[in-house]
Design an enzyme around this catalytic site. Sequence first.
Site, PDB file in Angstrom:
ATOM      1  N   PHE A 189       0.939  -1.210  -0.044  1.00  0.00           N
ATOM      2  CA  PHE A 189       0.106  -0.002  -0.004  1.00  0.00           C
ATOM      3  C   PHE A 189       0.837   1.148   0.170  1.00  0.00           C
ATOM      4  O   PHE A 189       0.290   2.417   0.021  1.00  0.00           O
ATOM      5  CB  PHE A 189      -1.040   0.047   1.210  1.00  0.00           C
ATOM      6  CG  PHE A 189      -0.320  -0.092   2.644  1.00  0.00           C
ATOM      7  CD1 PHE A 189       0.376   0.988   3.183  1.00  0.00           C
ATOM      8  CD2 PHE A 189      -0.246  -1.304   3.251  1.00  0.00           C
ATOM      9  CE1 PHE A 189       0.950   0.911   4.374  1.00  0.00           C
ATOM     10  CE2 PHE A 189       0.480  -1.362   4.460  1.00  0.00           C
ATOM     11  CZ  PHE A 189       0.967  -0.272   5.093  1.00  0.00           C
ATOM     12  N   ARG A 200      -3.457   6.659  21.000  1.00  0.00           N
ATOM     13  CA  ARG A 200      -4.022   5.294  20.098  1.00  0.00           C
ATOM     14  C   ARG A 200      -5.208   4.730  20.488  1.00  0.00           C
ATOM     15  O   ARG A 200      -6.049   4.360  19.604  1.00  0.00           O
ATOM     16  CB  ARG A 200      -2.822   4.131  20.190  1.00  0.00           C
ATOM     17  CG  ARG A 200      -1.413   4.349  19.683  1.00  0.00           C
ATOM     18  CD  ARG A 200      -1.445   4.704  18.113  1.00  0.00           C
ATOM     19  NE  ARG A 200      -1.661   3.374  17.355  1.00  0.00           N
ATOM     20  CZ  ARG A 200      -1.424   3.173  16.392  1.00  0.00           C
ATOM     21  NH1 ARG A 200      -0.604   3.950  15.514  1.00  0.00           N
ATOM     22  NH2 ARG A 200      -2.012   1.974  15.452  1.00  0.00           N
ATOM     23  N   THR A 259      -6.457   1.053  12.972  1.00  0.00           N
ATOM     24  CA  THR A 259      -6.233   1.366  11.556  1.00  0.00           C
ATOM     25  C   THR A 259      -7.213   1.472  10.432  1.00  0.00           C
ATOM     26  O   THR A 259      -7.527   2.485   9.815  1.00  0.00           O
ATOM     27  CB  THR A 259      -5.142   0.695  10.891  1.00  0.00           C
ATOM     28  OG1 THR A 259      -4.041   0.569  12.053  1.00  0.00           O
ATOM     29  CG2 THR A 259      -4.534   1.296   9.827  1.00  0.00           C
ATOM     30  N   ARG A 275     -11.333   7.429  14.374  1.00  0.00           N
ATOM     31  CA  ARG A 275     -11.570   6.828  13.067  1.00  0.00           C
ATOM     32  C   ARG A 275     -12.814   6.319  13.013  1.00  0.00           C
ATOM     33  O   ARG A 275     -13.181   6.162  11.899  1.00  0.00           O
ATOM     34  CB  ARG A 275     -10.324   5.840  13.124  1.00  0.00           C
ATOM     35  CG  ARG A 275      -8.905   6.513  12.656  1.00  0.00           C
ATOM     36  CD  ARG A 275      -7.960   5.320  12.891  1.00  0.00           C
ATOM     37  NE  ARG A 275      -6.569   5.793  12.537  1.00  0.00           N
ATOM     38  CZ  ARG A 275      -5.307   5.249  12.544  1.00  0.00           C
ATOM     39  NH1 ARG A 275      -5.187   4.139  13.144  1.00  0.00           N
ATOM     40  NH2 ARG A 275      -4.300   5.890  11.796  1.00  0.00           N
ATOM     41  N   ASN A 294      -7.756   7.416   6.547  1.00  0.00           N
ATOM     42  CA  ASN A 294      -8.297   7.031   8.146  1.00  0.00           C
ATOM     43  C   ASN A 294      -8.077   8.204   9.127  1.00  0.00           C
ATOM     44  O   ASN A 294      -8.131   7.941  10.075  1.00  0.00           O
ATOM     45  CB  ASN A 294      -7.426   5.662   8.572  1.00  0.00           C
ATOM     46  CG  ASN A 294      -6.417   5.933   8.590  1.00  0.00           C
ATOM     47  OD1 ASN A 294      -5.617   6.684   8.505  1.00  0.00           O
ATOM     48  ND2 ASN A 294      -5.463   4.736   9.228  1.00  0.00           N
ATOM     49  N   GLU A 327       9.039  11.692  14.732  1.00  0.00           N
ATOM     50  CA  GLU A 327       7.907  12.261  13.732  1.00  0.00           C
ATOM     51  C   GLU A 327       7.720  13.725  14.324  1.00  0.00           C
ATOM     52  O   GLU A 327       7.477  14.466  13.473  1.00  0.00           O
ATOM     53  CB  GLU A 327       6.789  11.365  14.161  1.00  0.00           C
ATOM     54  CG  GLU A 327       6.804   9.940  13.478  1.00  0.00           C
ATOM     55  CD  GLU A 327       5.647   9.113  13.600  1.00  0.00           C
ATOM     56  OE1 GLU A 327       6.027   7.728  13.320  1.00  0.00           O
ATOM     57  OE2 GLU A 327       4.787   9.382  14.641  1.00  0.00           O
TER      58      GLU A 327
HETATM   59  N1  UDP Z   1      -2.601   1.845   5.450  1.00  0.00           N
HETATM   60  C1  UDP Z   1      -3.024   1.516   4.321  1.00  0.00           C
HETATM   61  N2  UDP Z   1      -3.348   0.112   4.309  1.00  0.00           N
HETATM   62  C2  UDP Z   1      -3.265  -0.928   4.875  1.00  0.00           C
HETATM   63  C3  UDP Z   1      -2.890  -0.494   6.242  1.00  0.00           C
HETATM   64  C4  UDP Z   1      -2.357   1.036   6.344  1.00  0.00           C
HETATM   65  O1  UDP Z   1      -3.517   2.425   3.287  1.00  0.00           O
HETATM   66  O2  UDP Z   1      -3.582  -2.189   4.641  1.00  0.00           O
HETATM   67  C5  UDP Z   1      -2.361   3.241   5.554  1.00  0.00           C
HETATM   68  C6  UDP Z   1      -3.239   4.029   6.552  1.00  0.00           C
HETATM   69  O3  UDP Z   1      -3.426   5.071   6.302  1.00  0.00           O
HETATM   70  C7  UDP Z   1      -2.266   3.739   7.994  1.00  0.00           C
HETATM   71  C8  UDP Z   1      -1.022   3.943   7.359  1.00  0.00           C
HETATM   72  O4  UDP Z   1      -1.019   3.318   6.247  1.00  0.00           O
HETATM   73  O5  UDP Z   1      -2.735   4.763   8.851  1.00  0.00           O
HETATM   74  C9  UDP Z   1       0.102   3.283   8.438  1.00  0.00           C
HETATM   75  O6  UDP Z   1      -0.040   2.157   8.585  1.00  0.00           O
HETATM   76  P1  UDP Z   1       0.126   1.486  10.156  1.00  0.00           P
HETATM   77  O7  UDP Z   1       0.085  -0.100   9.976  1.00  0.00           O
HETATM   78  O8  UDP Z   1       1.283   2.063  10.780  1.00  0.00           O
HETATM   79  O9  UDP Z   1      -1.320   1.905  10.558  1.00  0.00           O
HETATM   80  P2  UDP Z   1      -1.620   3.035  12.140  1.00  0.00           P
HETATM   81  O10 UDP Z   1      -0.346   3.052  12.978  1.00  0.00           O
HETATM   82  O11 UDP Z   1      -1.805   4.454  11.284  1.00  0.00           O
HETATM   83  O12 UDP Z   1      -2.709   2.812  12.664  1.00  0.00           O
HETATM   84 MG    MG Z   2       1.755   3.114  12.496  1.00  0.00          MG
END
Ligand code: UDP
Ligand code: MG
Length: 139
Positions: free
Chosen positions: A59, A87, A93, A104, A114, A128
């Site tokens: 992705f 979180r 996510t 979310r 998201n 970050e």
């Molecule tokens: N993302 C995506 N497809 C997926 C997983 C994640 O487009 O299958 C995107 C989504 O915007 C996510 C970001 O990539 O917030 C970072 O992924 P991560 O697994 O770190 O999720 P987060 O920590 O943001 O919950």
């Molecule tokens: Mg992340």
Amino acid sequence: MPTNKTFTMIKPDAVQGGNSGAIIKMIEEAGFRIVAAKKTKLSAERAGEFYAVHSERPFYTDLCAYMSSGPIIPMILEKENAVADFRKLIGATNPANAEEGTIRKLYAQSVEANAIHGSDSDENAAIEGSFFFAHTEQF
Ligand code: UDP
Ligand code: MG
């Protein structure tokens, strides 16, 4: 020692959708103090740097395009146990899996778009935060 700072950004879908005010209200009502904030826009290249940890994931290219598609609002937040509590406030996510009442669940469009980012560790919160803000920009 509990964490006291985390990093977030309101993502392009939420800014574009006019939800940044409601999201910031939820963040403040949950007890987070805004230490630094601004509105900015990432290039696809800079989005790629921010998400470099995901560069091998399928992705990644779409994510970089999406994250550079419009303005974002990065912020540094302060609260006791900030990383874990934030979180929890944002939810899973994939909004389909996010708990009721989370940011979310309320505002995300899809697993990609998201609504909001939240750092996953103290170490990443510091990295970050400094990606967007000089130390002197924090109050
Ligand atoms: N993302 C995506 N497809 C997926 C997983 C994640 O487009 O299958 C995107 C989504 O915007 C996510 C970001 O990539 O917030 C970072 O992924 P991560 O697994 O770190 O999720 P987060 O920590 O943001 O919950
Ligand atoms: Mg992340």
